[in-house]
Design a protein around this motif. Structure first.
Motif, short mmCIF file in Angstrom:
data_model
loop_
_atom_site.label_atom_id
_atom_site.label_comp_id
_atom_site.label_asym_id
_atom_site.label_seq_id
_atom_site.Cartn_x
_atom_site.Cartn_y
_atom_site.Cartn_z
N ILE A 1 0.85 -1.19 0.00
CA ILE A 1 0.00 0.00 0.00
C ILE A 1 0.88 1.23 0.00
O ILE A 1 1.84 1.34 0.77
N ASP A 2 0.54 2.17 -0.89
CA ASP A 2 1.20 3.48 -0.95
C ASP A 2 0.10 4.51 -1.11
O ASP A 2 -0.65 4.46 -2.09
N THR A 3 -0.04 5.40 -0.17
CA THR A 3 -1.07 6.43 -0.31
C THR A 3 -0.43 7.81 -0.28
O THR A 3 0.67 7.98 0.26
N GLY A 4 -1.13 8.76 -0.87
CA GLY A 4 -0.64 10.13 -0.86
C GLY A 4 -1.77 11.12 -0.66
O GLY A 4 -2.72 11.18 -1.46
N LEU A 5 -1.70 11.85 0.44
CA LEU A 5 -2.67 12.90 0.72
C LEU A 5 -1.97 14.24 0.59
O LEU A 5 -0.90 14.45 1.19
N GLY A 6 -2.56 15.15 -0.19
CA GLY A 6 -1.95 16.46 -0.39
C GLY A 6 -2.22 17.38 0.78
O GLY A 6 -3.37 17.81 0.99
N ILE A 7 -1.19 17.67 1.56
CA ILE A 7 -1.35 18.52 2.75
C ILE A 7 -1.90 19.89 2.37
O ILE A 7 -2.82 20.41 3.03
N GLU A 8 -1.37 20.48 1.30
CA GLU A 8 -1.82 21.82 0.92
C GLU A 8 -3.29 21.83 0.49
O GLU A 8 -4.04 22.78 0.78
#
Length: 892
Positions: A228-235
């Motif tokens: 699993i690799d997830t990415g949430l954009g903080i900005e």
């Protein structure tokens, strides 16, 4: 909710869920496919690819990223950033889709009072890969999402890869509905401005091959485990939770816009065109500061070019807002203030970062001055020709040579009542991009398959014993030849050897690998190179000189002791020169790269201009005084935080473990993170002799030096050279400079006198040339070949003199100076007034003879000049000119 709070909530949520919190890696990692880290998973690629075993089953991080593919969209949309922070959670064969979806939904929808983000579940949508029924079912069961808020998309949108060979897999993206005031109904497949993507859950299970970036590439097989690799954009989350309209108005970006408002006297929000410029400044200022903090310096290639483009776009945008004074230093301090709570190095390294920013701005302002002169000439020529459109090649020249953005050229053209051939400009830009893309493709190697080392890595890291001794009894763990494991290697074979322990240093930190040998019963192998795989496995490339080297055999690994002596001197000498640089130039003169081998060192450092001879001598003296003082060299191991507290310097672009090795020379005088081999006292370095200092890019200098016996040999050669010159001049050694200076002055005066005599002799031939004028249908034509070596100025003077002697007759003078040895020919054509009244023009005569001498050139009606590359064609050129003039009617 402030951005720093969003970061902390994300990390805390996944830490509670059993994830190891991993600090952000540098933006610069050793990956042939990437200029910068562009996704949160990049530092974990070895684990996903199976090249190394992950030290933890699940991890979480806030990774700093830079993407520049959408640079032209920055400021125009609500969501594009070049620098951004990617929050991620990762599983290395531990959990898969169900847990990833549960954890994401929990964090997004849990109330803020309970530590979540508090998003309204009814405004969240999901997309899934077109045939991923399992994921759609999970969204319904876990989140209760109705069918109409789960949309299926194809490979271009919902099959993730890094656009180059490597890990890939289907993904599911989470979108937030900003409301009808922001766009059309219909979900993400209809409008991605209204429905903003905030989180991408990648179900990484495959490896892709070469092919198109987004879709149509081959799937080569499965990864060793489902990850699993997830990415949430903080900005993006910040601008939703802070109730602002776009990522540029969040708490960490809006202060830069406020500073731009202050400097320009204009108000953000009053005009959309100006707002785009404000947003470009805010975005690029953050990106520029973060890139410089990680060791990038402006340049004309690769990472340096990207940084230069970002910084120049800031300056250009500020000028378009009416700001004429330097601005980058002002924006740098704002970025430091808002970003340093998460990135404290922006404060500790502020002086260097600001220095690089100011130096680049000054350089660009200088090019604006020189480029503006070129623009003025091009604009004048355009108007003189009766045109109102500046040619596309002129706009391209301004961009390519002087760094003028096309917007700046358009603005300057408009001020002079001209437009620009934008289509021609963009065509040339497309050609340049195609060439660059082709060159990059030829260099790109894809992600090399290192899975052959997986079993060896699972046996544990190679034990490096080279700090304590120069030889060790070792066992051959494995042999690799042409990418595959082999059991043995015989005489003449070149193979890679992995040992359980080794004294041989693997190339890293700028230091070359050790030379040495591997010996066993009836086997002898020469070590050619030593490299690290996944930073844990020492791989020795060897040539078997005799016998057979077999897996599992006991051997003796030995370092060449002479090599190691020189290598230690070179690496310790690099630290000493670096410390001397900072002592002489100040703390901002920080190393940005280095290379050292026995007896030699090279050090790159950030500095705005060249060093004087006096400064170089001072650096050399400070270095040698440190050697003479016999400073102690000590090593300590500490955490990265502890090293920072000590003020230890890190090499930009290097990746460090949680426990780092700090090398001190003279205590705090030189304190650097370093894994290299070093002397025990500075006196063991021997003499340090600087060879020179040069530029390797805007704001970056390179200094080179010999150390130890190589320095002795260099100085001995220099001494012998001076003694030989002194003997030839018959003066003592110390008088050589004065005598050489005297001889050079005498030579200069003699050359000047010779030039005067030669020019006088040449000009004296003007009368004879005028008298030899041929009559061509009423034209007095002088077309002649002159001796080689006539300068352009003399050619012009002689031609004008000849033309003046033709009197009132219509006259054409064409003079050629051919240099056979150099393969060049110069020419000048000039017409008097009477000839021009017959309709002739010098520039229009050039095409008649240019092919004969392979020439290029042109000019005004009264004079044209240029050069060619075929001296043998001068006679034919003269004949061709005569034929052209003979064909001209007596009255045109």
């Amino acid at each position: 909710m402030q951005t720093h709070d969003i970061r902390q909530r994300f990390l805390s949520h996944f830490e509670r869920a059993g994830h190891t919190v991993v600090p952000s890696a540098s933006l610069l990692l050793d990956d042939p496919n990437l200029l910068f880290v562009n996704a949160g998973m990049v530092p974990f690629k070895p684990y996903f690819l199976g090249e190394a075993s992950a030290p933890y089953p699940r991890a979480t991080s806030i990774q700093k990223c830079v993407r520049t593919g959408d640079i032209d969209e920055v400021g125009k949309t609500s969501r594009h950033n070049t620098f951004f922070q990617m929050a991620g959670n990762f599983s290395f064969g531990d959990y898969f889709k169900e847990t990833a979806i549960k954890e994401a939904w929990s964090l997004l929808t849990t109330s803020q009072a309970d530590g979540g983000f508090g998003f309204d579940p009814d405004r969240l949508w999901a997309t899934v890969y077109h045939d991923d029924d399992e994921t759609e079912t999970l969204w319904r069961e876990i989140a209760g999402l109705p069918e109409e808020r789960i949309q299926r998309r194809g490979m271009a949108d919902n099959y993730w890869s890094m656009t180059v060979p490597g890990p890939c897999g289907p993904c599911s993206e989470i979108y937030y509905d900003r409301g009808p005031e922001h766009g059309r109904e219909g979900g993400p497949i209809v409008d991605e401005d209204r429905f903003l993507e905030i989180w991408n859950l990648v179900f990484m299970q495959n490896i892709r091959g070469e092919g198109p970036a987004k879709e149509g590439y081959p799937i080569l097989g499965e990864l060793p485990a489902k990850n699993i690799d997830t990415g949430l954009g903080i900005e993006r989350v910040a601008y939703l939770l802070q109730g602002v309209d776009n990522v540029y108005e969040t708490d960490l970006v809006r202060p830069v816009i406020a500073k731009a408002e202050e400097l320009s006297g204009r108000r953000y929000g009053a005009d959309e065109t100006a707002d785009v410029r404000f947003r470009v400044i805010a975005d690029h200022a953050r990106s520029g500061v973060m890139l410089i903090a990680d060791g990038v310096t402006p340049g004309n290639e690769a990472r340096g070019y990207v940084l230069r483009r970002l910084l120049r776009r800031i300056v250009r945008s500020a000028r378009l807002l009416g700001v004429k004074e330097p601005v980058l230093g002002e924006f740098t301090s704002v970025v430091r203030d808002v970003m340093s709570p998460a990135y404290p190095e922006l404060t500790t390294d502020y002086e260097r970062i600001e220095s690089v920013m100011r130096t680049e701005e000054n350089a660009f302002l200088a090019t604006l001055t020189s480029g503006s002169k070129i623009f003025d000439l091009a604009a004048t020529a355009t108007r003189d020709s009766g045109a109102v459109v500046l040619p596309g090649d002129k706009a391209f020249q301004l961009h390519d040579t002087y760094g003028f953005p096309i917007d700046l050229t358009l603005e300057m053209a408009a001020e002079q009542g001209l437009s620009v051939d934008e289509e021609g400009f963009r065509s040339l830009m497309a050609e340049q991009r195609a060439r660059a893309k082709s060159a990059a493709a030829s260099r790109r190697t894809g992600h090399g398959d290192k899975s052959v080392y997986r079993d060896l890595l699972d046996q544990g890291a190679t034990e490096f014993v080279g700090y304590e001794r120069l030889e060790s009894e070792s066992v051959v763990r494995g042999l690799v030849a042409e990418g595959a494991r082999v059991r043995s290697a015989g005489e003449g074979d070149i193979v890679e050897v992995v040992l359980d322990r080794t004294p041989l240093y693997a190339e890293s930190g700028g230091q070359e690998s050790d030379a040495g040998s591997i010996l066993g019963d009836s086997v002898r192998a020469e070590v050619l190179d030593v490299q690290k795989v996944s930073r844990k496995l020492w791989v020795h490339q060897v040539r078997v000189l005799e016998g057979e080297l077999a897996e599992g055999s006991a051997v003796l690994a030995k370092v060449d002791p002479e090599w190691r002596i020189g290598a230690r001197q070179g690496h310790s000498g690099t630290h000493v020169v670096h410390a001397a640089l900072r002592e002489v130039l100040g703390p901002s003169a920080l190393q940005s790269g280095s290379y050292n081998k026995p007896g030699y060192l090279r050090l790159d450092f950030a500095w705005p201009g060249g060093l004087s001879a006096e400064t170089r001598s001072e650096i050399e003296e400070v270095s040698n005084l440190a050697v003479r003082r016999d400073l102690g060299v000590s090593v300590l191991h500490t955490s990265m935080a502890g090293a920072r507290e000590l003020g230890a310097l890190a090499l930009f672009g290097e990746t460090y473990d949680e426990t780092v090795r700090v090398v001190e020379i003279g205590g705090a005088w030189s304190r650097e993170l370093c894994g290299g081999t070093h002397v025990e006292h500075s006196s063991q370095i021997g003499p340090i002799t600087l060879l020179g200092e040069s530029s390797i890019g805007s704001g970056v200098r390179r200094i080179e030096a010999y150390v130890g016996i190589e320095a002795f040999r260099y100085l001995a050669t220099e001494r012998a050279l001076v003694q030989n010159i002194a003997a030839m001049l018959k003066v003592p050694d110390q008088e050589v400079p004065a005598r050489v200076e005297s001889l050079v002055e005498r030579l200069r005066l003699a050359e000047k006198e010779l030039e005067r005599v030669r020019a006088a002799a040449l000009l004296s031939s003007a009368g004879g040339l005028a008298d030899s004028a041929a009559d061509v249908d009423g034209l007095a034509v002088v077309a002649a070949a002159l001796p080689a070596g006539v300068s352009g100025g003399d050619l012009r003077t002689l031609a004008l003199d000849v033309r003046g002697r033709l009197g009132e007759r219509p006259g054409v003078v064409a003079l050629f100076s051919a240099d056979e040895a150099a393969g060049k020919v110069s020419f000048l054509v000039t017409l008097n007034t009477a000839a021009r009244e017959r309709g002739l023009a010098a520039g229009k005569l050039v095409p008649s003879f240019a092919p004969a001498i392979a020439a290029r050139g042109g000019g005004k009606p009264d004079m044209a000049q240029g050069g060619g590359t075929n001296p043998a064609g001068v006679s034919e050129a003269i004949a061709a000119l005569h034929r052209e003039l003979a064909a001209v009617p007596a009255s045109r």
